[in-house]
Design an enzyme around this catalytic site. Structure first.
Site, mmCIF file in Angstrom:
data_model
loop_
_atom_site.group_PDB
_atom_site.id
_atom_site.type_symbol
_atom_site.label_atom_id
_atom_site.label_comp_id
_atom_site.label_asym_id
_atom_site.label_seq_id
_atom_site.Cartn_x
_atom_site.Cartn_y
_atom_site.Cartn_z
ATOM 1 N N LYS A 9 0.832 -1.202 0.000
ATOM 2 C CA LYS A 9 0.000 0.000 0.000
ATOM 3 C C LYS A 9 0.876 1.265 0.000
ATOM 4 O O LYS A 9 2.093 1.179 0.213
ATOM 5 C CB LYS A 9 -0.914 -0.044 1.229
ATOM 6 N N TYR A 49 -12.359 -2.281 -3.084
ATOM 7 C CA TYR A 49 -12.846 -2.378 -1.701
ATOM 8 C C TYR A 49 -14.379 -2.337 -1.609
ATOM 9 O O TYR A 49 -14.915 -1.991 -0.557
ATOM 10 C CB TYR A 49 -12.237 -1.264 -0.850
ATOM 11 N N PHE A 57 -15.318 3.438 7.743
ATOM 12 C CA PHE A 57 -13.970 3.849 7.337
ATOM 13 C C PHE A 57 -13.763 3.822 5.822
ATOM 14 O O PHE A 57 -12.653 4.046 5.343
ATOM 15 C CB PHE A 57 -12.913 2.965 8.026
ATOM 16 N N ARG A 85 -1.412 -14.806 3.168
ATOM 17 C CA ARG A 85 -2.182 -14.169 4.251
ATOM 18 C C ARG A 85 -1.505 -14.417 5.605
ATOM 19 O O ARG A 85 -1.473 -13.540 6.450
ATOM 20 C CB ARG A 85 -3.616 -14.725 4.286
ATOM 21 N N THR A 91 -5.166 -8.199 10.285
ATOM 22 C CA THR A 91 -5.495 -6.867 9.760
ATOM 23 C C THR A 91 -4.977 -5.751 10.668
ATOM 24 O O THR A 91 -4.415 -4.766 10.185
ATOM 25 C CB THR A 91 -7.035 -6.732 9.609
ATOM 26 N N ARG A 102 2.899 -7.329 8.637
ATOM 27 C CA ARG A 102 2.255 -6.272 9.425
ATOM 28 C C ARG A 102 2.818 -6.225 10.846
ATOM 29 O O ARG A 102 2.984 -5.150 11.423
ATOM 30 C CB ARG A 102 0.740 -6.473 9.438
ATOM 31 N N ASN A 112 -1.779 -0.338 7.229
ATOM 32 C CA ASN A 112 -1.210 -1.645 7.563
ATOM 33 C C ASN A 112 -0.374 -2.250 6.438
ATOM 34 O O ASN A 112 -0.261 -3.451 6.298
ATOM 35 C CB ASN A 112 -2.305 -2.595 8.074
ATOM 36 N N HIS A 115 -1.790 -5.501 1.246
ATOM 37 C CA HIS A 115 -3.048 -6.217 0.992
ATOM 38 C C HIS A 115 -2.721 -7.579 0.405
ATOM 39 O O HIS A 115 -1.777 -7.714 -0.369
ATOM 40 C CB HIS A 115 -3.894 -5.428 -0.026
ATOM 41 N N GLU A 126 -9.299 -9.875 -8.148
ATOM 42 C CA GLU A 126 -8.332 -8.789 -7.962
ATOM 43 C C GLU A 126 -7.232 -8.833 -9.022
ATOM 44 O O GLU A 126 -6.816 -7.791 -9.526
ATOM 45 C CB GLU A 126 -7.746 -8.880 -6.547
HETATM 46 P P1 IDP Z 1 -7.512 -7.374 5.265
HETATM 47 O O1 IDP Z 1 -6.772 -6.291 4.513
HETATM 48 O O2 IDP Z 1 -6.661 -7.944 6.380
HETATM 49 O O3 IDP Z 1 -8.104 -8.424 4.367
HETATM 50 P P2 IDP Z 1 -10.203 -6.256 5.603
HETATM 51 O O4 IDP Z 1 -11.084 -6.521 6.787
HETATM 52 O O5 IDP Z 1 -10.582 -6.831 4.277
HETATM 53 O O6 IDP Z 1 -8.718 -6.670 6.034
HETATM 54 O O7 IDP Z 1 -10.102 -4.664 5.480
HETATM 55 C C1 IDP Z 1 -9.522 -4.069 4.333
HETATM 56 C C2 IDP Z 1 -8.654 -2.910 4.769
HETATM 57 O O8 IDP Z 1 -9.485 -1.894 5.329
HETATM 58 C C3 IDP Z 1 -7.654 -3.242 5.874
HETATM 59 O O9 IDP Z 1 -6.458 -3.807 5.385
HETATM 60 C C4 IDP Z 1 -7.428 -1.889 6.514
HETATM 61 O O10 IDP Z 1 -6.452 -1.149 5.787
HETATM 62 C C5 IDP Z 1 -8.768 -1.209 6.358
HETATM 63 N N1 IDP Z 1 -9.532 -1.291 7.601
HETATM 64 C C6 IDP Z 1 -10.167 -2.366 8.110
HETATM 65 N N2 IDP Z 1 -10.763 -2.064 9.275
HETATM 66 C C7 IDP Z 1 -10.487 -0.762 9.498
HETATM 67 C C8 IDP Z 1 -10.845 0.163 10.542
HETATM 68 O O11 IDP Z 1 -11.529 -0.182 11.501
HETATM 69 N N3 IDP Z 1 -10.352 1.429 10.410
HETATM 70 C C9 IDP Z 1 -9.608 1.842 9.351
HETATM 71 N N4 IDP Z 1 -9.259 1.022 8.363
HETATM 72 C C10 IDP Z 1 -9.688 -0.254 8.430
#
Ligand code: IDP
Length: 145
Positions: A9, A49, A57, A85, A91, A102, A112, A115, A126
């Site tokens: 990212k 997304y 968010f 993963r 996450t 991470r 973080n 992806h 994707e």
């Molecule tokens: P992942 O990237 O581990 O698969 P997902 O739940 O699919 O996680 O969420 C996608 C992305 O959205 C996360 O990587 C993170 O950058 C962002 N995200 C998820 N939850 C939050 C939050 O509560 N606040 C801000 N960003 C979030």
């Protein structure tokens, strides 16, 4: 052979971590069959997304992911979707184990670093969102192999 979509990212690219992150996947044994630095458009970010569009968010996520270039990769190898993963970690970097990407490089859930596709269906979706078929190289058919 199984493929996954992995993307460093904008925070990771800005911090100069793209090559170190790619090296982890190569060292593990996955083949890189596509890789590019690119600027995501707002449309691509919203499509990528889409599953989070109702979340509070979402706006922050779209503006963050389009805030600078990302480094997109297609990785290939047995079990790569699930294993990448695991290498990426949870996450929320606070919950990600040390030794994961991470866990080692990030602090905030909203920044973080990386992806990775979470299922075969998302990987296929994707990869085709980010890469054209000409941008994916079958290494076994490359001229020098
Ligand atoms: P992942 O990237 O581990 O698969 P997902 O739940 O699919 O996680 O969420 C996608 C992305 O959205 C996360 O990587 C993170 O950058 C962002 N995200 C998820 N939850 C939050 C939050 O509560 N606040 C801000 N960003 C979030």
């Amino acid at each position: 052979m199984e493929r996954s979509f992995v993307m460093v990212k904008p925070d990771g690219v800005k911090r100069g971590l793209a090559s170190s992150i790619m090296a982890r996947f190569e060292a593990k044994g996955y083949r890189i069959c596509g890789a590019k630095l690119m600027q995501m458009s707002e449309d691509l970010a919203k499509t990528h997304y889409a599953e989070h569009k109702e979340r509070p968010f979402f706006g922050e996520l779209v503006s963050f992911i389009t805030s600078g270039p990302v480094f997109a990769m297609v990785l290939e190898g047995e079990g790569v979707i699930e294993e990448a993963r695991k290498m990426i970690g949870k996450t929320d970097p606070k919950e990600a184990a040390p030794g994961t990407i991470r866990g080692d490089y990030a602090i905030l859930k909203s920044e973080n670093i990386i992806h990775g596709s979470d299922s075969p269906e998302s990987a296929e979706r994707e990869i085709s969102l980010f890469f054209s078929s000409e941008e994916i190289i079958e290494q076994s058919s490359a001229a020098n192999v």
